[in-house]
Write an enzyme that holds these catalytic residues in place. Structure first.
Site, short mmCIF file in Angstrom:
data_model
loop_
_atom_site.label_atom_id
_atom_site.label_comp_id
_atom_site.label_asym_id
_atom_site.label_seq_id
_atom_site.Cartn_x
_atom_site.Cartn_y
_atom_site.Cartn_z
CG ASN A 209 -15.50 48.25 19.68
OD1 ASN A 209 -15.63 49.14 20.51
ND2 ASN A 209 -15.98 47.02 19.87
CG ASP A 278 -21.87 41.62 15.75
OD1 ASP A 278 -22.55 41.56 16.79
OD2 ASP A 278 -21.89 42.58 14.96
CE LYS A 288 4.92 39.70 18.63
NZ LYS A 288 6.15 40.41 18.82
N PRO A 309 -22.10 34.81 21.05
CG PRO A 309 -22.02 34.20 23.31
CD PRO A 309 -21.18 34.34 22.08
CG ASP A 310 -27.55 39.36 20.20
OD1 ASP A 310 -27.66 39.99 21.28
OD2 ASP A 310 -27.82 39.86 19.10
CB ILE A 311 -24.95 39.50 25.73
CG1 ILE A 311 -23.56 38.90 25.47
CG2 ILE A 311 -25.23 39.54 27.22
CD1 ILE A 311 -22.40 39.81 25.87
CG PHE A 327 -26.88 52.06 23.85
CD1 PHE A 327 -27.53 51.76 25.04
CD2 PHE A 327 -26.45 53.37 23.64
CE1 PHE A 327 -27.75 52.74 26.01
CE2 PHE A 327 -26.65 54.36 24.60
CZ PHE A 327 -27.30 54.05 25.78
CE LYS A 341 -27.37 46.99 14.98
NZ LYS A 341 -26.24 47.85 15.28
CE LYS A 345 -29.13 43.33 18.97
NZ LYS A 345 -28.04 42.42 19.27
#
Ligand code: PMT
Length: 400
Positions: A209, A278, A288, A309-311, A327, A341, A345
């Protein structure tokens, strides 16, 4: 302008690094400071007072017996009007004298007579630096509350390689700016993530991203300036590491997760600034992927993904978690999504920004979301916002 209104007294001793001090004066003034220079007689053999007079716009003090100085009290007046005295370069001879209270020229006299903090940037040959007498003098100075900036290691004017080079002007500037920041996180350990992650599809392609890392790096710098011991785990970015911050480079979300879990013990604060993917492709192609003359055009639907994994959520769920801050970057419905969120979390604070404000630029528009609601901050450069956020986090640490 980081030093607006600050009055800086700059002492220059005899050493080849004195030429770097000309650039330092320029940088300090560019940041809004006023600079008053004093030189030893030896320093004037390397760079002339005229250079510093032209750059600072003020007369330069170099002679104790200068009869044109009002009331002949330059040594007293000089630091009375300063917020800090910086001596750069500081020679071994100067450090030895100051450590022992010797005042035998204008600069040593006004240093002894100062009533403001003293920062010194040593510059000398590596043997002089390593000499036990120099190290003893530095220990004395540190114990007296003097801040020692550097020195750096590298090639020296004499051709030898080792410790003793004066820091570059930009590094001294960063240390001076940092010196003026309140030490709100002194003694605290802070871990944060920054930048994007890169989820490989084949050996050269992947999904990532537009996070530049600027927001996370600014926060790392602000936390370090506030006195924290900072570890920054970042995805692939091209940002310079803030001074005194420990940087760990990773590529994928799995690597970021592993690095965070390895370093999370004993942290007081964890901040997830990274835009972590995600999902990652389920299969990594060994070779390749070929174009196949456009016959089988790949589709994103054809690619299978698995959840990363959601750190942040995992850190927040630890038995004794650090203070966790997240964030959220959204294209719309910022308040609703950010609060969702935060709840999902189970963290006390999430910082919201719109993607058009947050990604890539030097400025941002942040809203803090906590149990009480939302608190918008005035749009500002990312470093300025980071300092405000660090102050907020320091307050939370105190009150939690
Ligand atoms: O780097 P810049 O160009 O300066 O841009 C800064 C930024 C816009 C990337 C930054 O300010 C920001 O908003 N980062 C969070 C991006 C986001 O929307 O993350 P998220 O909604 O996917 O995740 C929410 C929180 O959980 C974040 O704190 C994230 O780090 C964390 N997370 C998410 C997924 C995951 N697998 N693990 C996580 O820890």
């Amino acid at each position: 302008m980081e030093l607006t209104g600050k009055r800086i007294a700059l002492g220059i001793t005899g050493g080849i690094a004195a030429y770097k001090s000309a650039e330092l004066v320029r940088l300090l003034i560019k940041q809004g400071a006023s600079v008053q220079v004093a030189m030893t007689e030896a320093a004037t053999h390397f760079v002339t007072p005229t250079t510093f007079q032209a750059l600072s716009g003020k007369r330069v003090y170099a002679d104790t017996w200068d009869s044109t100085i009002d009331n002949s009290m330059a040594h007293i007046n000089f630091s009375r009007e300063a917020d800090v005295l910086i001596v750069a370069p500081a020679s071994a001879n100067f450090l030895a004298k100051i450590a022992n209270g010797i005042a035998d020229n204008l600069l040593t006299t006004l240093t002894l007579a100062r009533n403001c903090p003293l920062l010194v940037a040593p510059a000398m040959n590596l043997q002089m630096w390593a000499n036990p007498a120099t190290q003893r003098n530095l220990s004395t100075l540190r114990a007296d509350g003097v801040s020692v900036l550097g020195p750096a290691s590298g090639e020296q004017a004499c051709g030898e390689i080792g410790a003793g080079r004066m820091l570059e002007a930009e590094e001294i500037l960063a240390d001076v700016i940092s010196f003026f920041q309140p030490k709100l996180l002194a003694g605290k350990k802070l871990l944060l993530t920054a930048g994007p992650t890169f989820e490989a599809i084949d050996p050269v392609r992947g999904i990532t991203n537009l996070s530049s890392g600027k927001m996370g790096f600014a926060l790392a710098r602000a936390a370090q300036e506030a006195g924290a011991d900072v570890t920054l785990i970042c995805g692939p970015v091209c940002q310079p590491t803030p001074r005194f911050v420990t940087r760990i480079d990773v590529v994928s979300a799995l690597e970021m997760h592993a690095a965070v879990m390895q370093h999370i013990k004993a942290q007081d604060v964890f901040i997830g600034v990274a835009a972590v993917a995600d999902y990652r492709p389920k299969h990594l192609a060994e070779h390749k992927l070929k174009k196949n003359d456009g016959a089988n055009v790949p589709s994103i639907e054809g690619l299978q993904f698995v959840l990363n994994p959601d750190i942040l959520a995992e850190v927040a769920a630890l038995p004794a978690p650090p203070l966790c801050v997240g964030f959220a970057a959204e294209s719309h419905n910022l308040a609703e999504y950010a609060q969702k969120k935060r709840a999902a979390k189970k963290i006390p604070l999430i910082v919201g920004n719109l993607i058009q404000d947050g990604f890539g630029g030097d400025n941002n528009r942040l809203i803090l979301f906590d149990a009480l609601g939302q608190h918008p901050l005035t749009p500002a450069p990312k470093l300025e916002l980071s300092r405000q956020l660090i102050a907020h986090i320091a307050h939370l640490l105190e009150t939690c």
